[in-house]
Design a protein around this motif. Structure first.
Motif, PDB file in Angstrom:
ATOM      1  N   ARG A  11      38.440  36.550  49.033  1.00  0.00           N
ATOM      2  CA  ARG A  11      38.505  37.066  47.654  1.00  0.00           C
ATOM      3  C   ARG A  11      39.878  37.670  47.386  1.00  0.00           C
ATOM      4  N   ASP A  12      40.331  37.531  46.146  1.00  0.00           N
ATOM      5  CA  ASP A  12      41.630  38.089  45.767  1.00  0.00           C
ATOM      6  C   ASP A  12      41.704  39.582  46.068  1.00  0.00           C
ATOM      7  N   SER A  13      40.596  40.289  45.923  1.00  0.00           N
ATOM      8  CA  SER A  13      40.582  41.733  46.169  1.00  0.00           C
ATOM      9  C   SER A  13      40.805  42.072  47.644  1.00  0.00           C
ATOM     10  N   SER A  14      40.636  41.093  48.530  1.00  0.00           N
ATOM     11  CA  SER A  14      40.905  41.299  49.954  1.00  0.00           C
ATOM     12  C   SER A  14      42.218  40.674  50.397  1.00  0.00           C
ATOM     13  N   ASP A  15      42.781  39.779  49.611  1.00  0.00           N
ATOM     14  CA  ASP A  15      44.044  39.135  49.959  1.00  0.00           C
ATOM     15  C   ASP A  15      45.167  40.020  49.439  1.00  0.00           C
ATOM     16  N   LEU A  16      45.502  41.068  50.203  1.00  0.00           N
ATOM     17  CA  LEU A  16      46.341  42.157  49.718  1.00  0.00           C
ATOM     18  C   LEU A  16      47.839  41.912  49.833  1.00  0.00           C
ATOM     19  N   GLY A  17      48.226  40.779  50.340  1.00  0.00           N
ATOM     20  CA  GLY A  17      49.653  40.506  50.487  1.00  0.00           C
ATOM     21  C   GLY A  17      50.315  40.174  49.174  1.00  0.00           C
ATOM     22  N   GLU A  18      51.513  39.661  49.267  1.00  0.00           N
ATOM     23  CA  GLU A  18      52.280  39.367  48.056  1.00  0.00           C
ATOM     24  C   GLU A  18      51.745  38.161  47.312  1.00  0.00           C
TER      25      GLU A  18
END
Length: 181
Positions: A11-18
């Motif tokens: 999920r985007d909310s867990s993909d915290l990189g750039e």
């Protein structure tokens, strides 16, 4: 029996990189979407890590830094399971980059004090020179985040109120989203 396979997605909310599509994150308990039904199973590196009849989102247990391969399968109420969907490689990196050692500096044209390096100014719209070679700078004024600058080695402009003193600092973030102290 369920039909088709189930593809797991970070999920985007867990993909915290750039980037929200690189699957590189500082979240060591990542959450995934699994578009299957009525139930699913999640496997990490070939080992079942979800409930046998899971529904909704899946949040992983705490993971150490490293690369993990996640797959999911669709399951029906009778326990029939599809083959695994497309594998998803996820990299967990929780190590913060070192704190920057080069202070922010007013550009000489914005530094109107006795010296062009004393960081004293009477100019309202000032320009800061940002250090080069650093990644994703977060600029703070008086401990409040002002801006995120993705292009280091450039300049940053700020509109200031006259006759005030401010403390300017910055942090850097790595590609996984870890912010320095």
């Amino acid at each position: 029996a369920p039909t088709g396979s189930s593809s797991i997605d970070l999920r985007d909310s867990s993909d915290l990189g750039e980037s929200t599509v690189d699957n590189l994150t500082s979240d060591n308990t990542p959450t995934f979407s699994i578009p299957s039904g009525p139930y699913y199973r999640v496997y990490r590196d070939g080992t079942l890590v979800s409930a046998s009849y899971a529904t909704g989102l899946f949040t992983s247990a705490v993971l150490d830094d490293g690369v993990y391969l996640f797959t999911s399968t669709a399951v029906d109420a009778a326990g029939n399971e599809t083959g695994p969907g497309i594998p998803l490689s996820v990299t967990i990196s929780t190590i913060r980059p070192p704190a920057p050692t080069t202070p922010l500096d007013l550009a000489p044209a914005s530094d109107s004090g006795v010296s062009d390096s004393d960081n004293i100014t009477n100019i309202q719209y000032v320009q800061f020179i940002l250090p080069s070679g650093l990644h994703n700078l977060r600029v703070y004024r008086d401990d409040l985040a002002e801006a995120i600058v993705h292009d280091p080695g450039t300049t940053y402009f700020e509109n200031l109120s006259p006759d005030q003193t401010h403390v300017w600092t910055y942090t850097v973030s790595d590609a996984a989203g870890n912010e320095s102290l």
